[in-house]
Design an enzyme around this catalytic site. Sequence first.
Site, PDB file in Angstrom:
ATOM      1  N   GLY A  91       0.877  -1.222  -0.440  1.00  0.00           N
ATOM      2  CA  GLY A  91       0.177   0.198  -0.438  1.00  0.00           C
ATOM      3  C   GLY A  91       1.268   0.875   0.563  1.00  0.00           C
ATOM      4  CE  LYS A  92       1.355   4.421  -5.905  1.00  0.00           C
ATOM      5  NZ  LYS A  92       2.711   4.138  -6.266  1.00  0.00           N
ATOM      6  CB  THR A 144       6.291  -4.253  -6.050  1.00  0.00           C
ATOM      7  OG1 THR A 144       6.762  -4.722  -6.993  1.00  0.00           O
ATOM      8  CG2 THR A 144       5.571  -3.544  -5.809  1.00  0.00           C
ATOM      9  CE  LYS A 161      13.025  13.309 -16.123  1.00  0.00           C
ATOM     10  NZ  LYS A 161      12.147  13.485 -16.997  1.00  0.00           N
ATOM     11  CE  LYS A 199      14.430   7.812 -18.056  1.00  0.00           C
ATOM     12  NZ  LYS A 199      14.125   8.203 -19.728  1.00  0.00           N
ATOM     13  N   GLY A 257       9.709   3.593  -5.866  1.00  0.00           N
ATOM     14  CA  GLY A 257       8.995   5.094  -6.110  1.00  0.00           C
ATOM     15  C   GLY A 257       8.351   5.404  -4.970  1.00  0.00           C
ATOM     16  CG  ASP A 258       5.223   3.504  -2.915  1.00  0.00           C
ATOM     17  OD1 ASP A 258       4.506   4.788  -2.758  1.00  0.00           O
ATOM     18  OD2 ASP A 258       4.649   2.225  -2.550  1.00  0.00           O
ATOM     19  NE  ARG A 318      17.693  -4.864   0.057  1.00  0.00           N
ATOM     20  CZ  ARG A 318      18.072  -3.583   2.364  1.00  0.00           C
ATOM     21  NH1 ARG A 318      17.431  -3.269   2.478  1.00  0.00           N
ATOM     22  NH2 ARG A 318      18.703  -3.257   1.896  1.00  0.00           N
TER      23      ARG A 318
END
Length: 288
Positions: free
Chosen positions: A38-39, A231, A203, A206, A234-235, A268
């Site tokens: 969950g974000k 997965t 990005k 990048k 980004g969070d 991971r």
Amino acid sequence: MQITVVGSINLDFVATAPKLPRAGETVTGATLARHPGGKGANQALAAQRLMRGAPGDDEVLMIGRVGRDSMAEEAMALLLADDVDIGHVIADAEAPTGVALIAVDPEGENQIVVAAGANHLASPEQLPARIDCPLIVQLELPIDTVEAAVGRATEFVCVNLAPAAPVSDQLLRRADLIVVNETEAAFYGDLLHHGGGRVVVTKGAKGAVMYHRGVEMAWATPPKVRAVDATGAGDCFVGAITVALLEGMEPQAALTFACAAGAIAATRPGAQPSMPTRKEVDAILKAH
């Protein structure tokens, strides 16, 4: 330093497969794992692990909703283990704990389908009248709840506009920091830069770039790593950039710190299990 996170709490079912399926295709030979996700919960755990203070000195408060079912305990296990305050998480008898179905290929790329469950019952009534500490929100809860949280915040606000969805101009202008990936940045376009806050566009491998009123302020690239599962990376970046800026890092240093944290997370499997500690991020920065 205390941070409040208003956001989603899920249990992730992750199938690691030889390749990602195309539309209508069945891919066999996968292995299945279950991880907390969950974000909102991912970002809360990332922030908790990355703050500089000793255990007990810092505190992240999680506000969200789970089902009154067996998956709820599993979904919050790592939040509890790392001392995230879950006293404001409601167990709802009317809906199940949110679930994400995730397919991952050998290069770490993924496809995700989310069944929101109890997350979509999180309401403004669940929020405190004022949020008197830095706030992180995403868009996996009902938009009116997210908007209410931002409206009640009195300090720094980080808005992760993910998954992309229409939001009010007031929310965009109130945010001190907006974080989006390239797809989300394309969805919002110039609206991202109408407020007075900073905007970060990630990005992937990048790196990431920070803007203020549409003008580039800083750019950073992550250390070279072998990606296993993107997965949660980004969070992790969102939690890391928030902690870095709140600690007073300059934009370039904050981006570099967050890129390094996200890179470690990508090495991971799983979302929350991949979140690095402050010591690990400091070490990879020193090595590179």
